[in-house]
Scaffold this motif. Structure first.
Motif, PDB file in Angstrom:
ATOM      1  N   PRO A  42       0.798  -1.263   0.040  1.00 10.06           N
ATOM      2  CA  PRO A  42       0.018   0.088   0.027  1.00 10.06           C
ATOM      3  C   PRO A  42       0.903   1.149  -0.069  1.00 10.06           C
ATOM      4  CG  PRO A  42      -0.007  -0.950   2.144  1.00 10.06           C
ATOM      5  CD  PRO A  42       0.771  -2.112   1.328  1.00 10.06           C
ATOM      6  N   PRO A  43       0.539   2.188  -0.658  1.00 12.87           N
ATOM      7  CA  PRO A  43       1.325   3.644  -0.699  1.00 12.87           C
ATOM      8  C   PRO A  43       1.357   4.201   0.833  1.00 12.87           C
ATOM      9  CG  PRO A  43      -1.148   3.972  -1.239  1.00 12.87           C
ATOM     10  CD  PRO A  43      -0.909   2.371  -1.162  1.00 12.87           C
ATOM     11  N   ARG A  44       2.517   4.750   0.854  1.00 10.76           N
ATOM     12  CA  ARG A  44       2.985   5.371   2.251  1.00 10.76           C
ATOM     13  C   ARG A  44       3.237   6.717   2.040  1.00 10.76           C
ATOM     14  NH1 ARG A  44       7.577   1.116   4.170  1.00 10.76           N
ATOM     15  NH2 ARG A  44       8.565   2.130   2.251  1.00 10.76           N
ATOM     16  N   ASP A  51       5.995   7.855  -0.293  1.00 12.48           N
ATOM     17  CA  ASP A  51       5.559   7.649  -1.819  1.00 12.48           C
ATOM     18  C   ASP A  51       4.994   8.777  -2.325  1.00 12.48           C
ATOM     19  OD1 ASP A  51       6.453   4.697  -1.687  1.00 12.48           O
ATOM     20  OD2 ASP A  51       4.674   4.338  -1.203  1.00 12.48           O
ATOM     21  N   VAL A  52       4.144   9.463  -1.318  1.00 13.65           N
ATOM     22  CA  VAL A  52       3.600  10.622  -1.786  1.00 13.65           C
ATOM     23  C   VAL A  52       4.464  11.698  -1.771  1.00 13.65           C
ATOM     24  CG1 VAL A  52       1.699  12.448  -1.062  1.00 13.65           C
ATOM     25  CG2 VAL A  52       1.260   9.986  -0.647  1.00 13.65           C
ATOM     26  N   ALA A  55      -1.478  12.571  -3.162  1.00 19.70           N
ATOM     27  CA  ALA A  55      -2.013  11.644  -2.350  1.00 19.70           C
ATOM     28  C   ALA A  55      -3.378  10.949  -3.024  1.00 19.70           C
ATOM     29  CB  ALA A  55      -2.245  12.241  -1.145  1.00 19.70           C
ATOM     30  N   TRP A  89      -3.997   7.553  -0.941  1.00 18.23           N
ATOM     31  CA  TRP A  89      -3.507   7.393   0.126  1.00 18.23           C
ATOM     32  C   TRP A  89      -4.093   8.723   1.152  1.00 18.23           C
ATOM     33  CZ3 TRP A  89      -0.854  11.352   3.021  1.00 18.23           C
ATOM     34  CH2 TRP A  89      -0.074  10.800   4.323  1.00 18.23           C
TER      35      TRP A  89
END
Length: 349
Positions: A11-13, A16-17, A50, A55
């Motif tokens: 999953p994105p964190r 990453d954003v 995001a 996210w």
């Protein structure tokens, strides 16, 4: 695969954003938690990244970082009664405008359950509490005060209370109802009311009735007093029971409109004319009370206003203010078709 995109299966964190928006992780955090501290162009870039990744910041982590949870608790007896539902609805609307979540507990008139629920809410980090009534275990209020969080008691307002209160004088309200029937000429009055044990509001209401009768040298006969669940069925059972006594009451004061609806339905089923044979009063002015035949004489309480005032008080406290004590609301006696002089039918006013 771009270095700015999260790896497959993960999953994105926030990192990453931050990479996608070409900013630091701290800037991502500020864009969500303190947006006023981030330049609009950068903030929009972060939000867009995001959104594209799906996210959202972790609520618990954000709360910990800000030392805020943005959660307020409301402890009410039940949601089966539209009275408390109206209070909760008004509070939720006011808190939602400030981004605050309302956590709800229904303690079902059980003091142990209320104390347990308050402890659970405190453990969840609620920042403020609204609690219906004062008749709770002493440790309930002590535990709130030990956490130094603001709280308010709703549906009660009595002189000398140690708590901030948003409500009305229950004793005075039912004193007014009893005086209405006494002024119409009734001297033998029955009372159908919720249990007084563990309910300061109902105890005060019964005290108000007794005081009004005592002013005329009268009282409530034991066989004319019925305490039980606040339901239409109990209202029906109770009016039949008190009317079977000698002397039978010429009027019945009911602790709420549900009890009064039951009393009216049963009186009609017994072939009685209301108000000629029996005057009936309720309390709360719920929606159905004006649709009955005849419409119910009752006391109107602005439940939305109670919720709004409670929310305003708590919001002011959360902003660091010290709001002044709030004056009591004053319920309004609504004279309709279920009350009249003994033996004399009247038209609704």
């Amino acid at each position: 695969m771009s270095e700015r995109e999260p790896k497959p299966g993960r999953p994105p964190r926030a990192v990453d954003v931050a990479a996608a928006a070409e900013v630091s992780i701290a800037t991502v955090s500020r864009a969500f938690n303190n947006p006023e501290k981030v330049a609009p162009v950068i903030r929009e870039r972060v939000l867009a990244a995001a959104k594209a990744m799906g996210w959202m910041p972790h609520a618990a982590g954000s709360a910990l970082a800000r030392r805020r949870t943005s959660i307020v608790g409301a402890v009410i007896p039940t949601l089966d009664n539209e009275v408390f539902a109206a209070q909760v609805g008004a509070m939720q609307a006011a808190f939602a405008e400030r981004g605050i979540t309302l956590l709800l507990s229904c303690f079902n008139y059980n003091q142990d359950q209320a104390a347990h629920d308050v402890q659970a809410m405190l453990a969840r980090g609620v920042e403020a509490l609204a609690i219906v009534g004062e008749a709770h275990r002493p440790d309930l209020f002590a535990s709130i005060q030990a956490r130094h969080i603001p709280y308010v008691v709703t549906y009660s307002h009595r002189p000398g209370s140690p708590h901030a209160c948003v409500g009305f004088d229950n004793r005075q309200a039912f004193h007014t109802i009893a005086r209405h029937l006494l002024d119409l000429g009734h001297e033998t009055i029955g009372v159908i009311i919720q249990p007084t044990a563990g309910n300061d509001r109902v105890a005060a209401r019964l005290d108000g009735i007794r005081a009004a009768l005592a002013e005329r040298g009268l009282g409530i006969r034991p066989q004319h007093l019925r305490e039980g669940e606040w339901s239409i069925d109990f209202g029906r059972q109770s009016v039949r029971a008190i009317l079977a006594t000698d002397p039978a009451p010429t009027a019945a004061i009911c602790g709420n409109d549900y009890l009064a609806v039951g009393a009216l339905l049963e009186a009609r089923a017994m072939g009685l004319s209301v108000p000629r044979d029996l005057s009936i009063t309720g309390f709360d002015d719920i929606a159905i009370s004006r649709q009955l035949d005849p419409p119910l004489t009752t006391m109107h309480v602005d439940n939305h206003e109670i919720g709004r005032r409670a929310a305003d008080y708590l919001l002011a406290c959360l902003e660091g203010e010290r709001p002044t004590a709030m004056p009591p609301l004053v319920p309004t006696l609504i004279r309709r078709g279920t009350t009249g002089a003994p033996g004399l039918p009247v038209r609704p006013s």
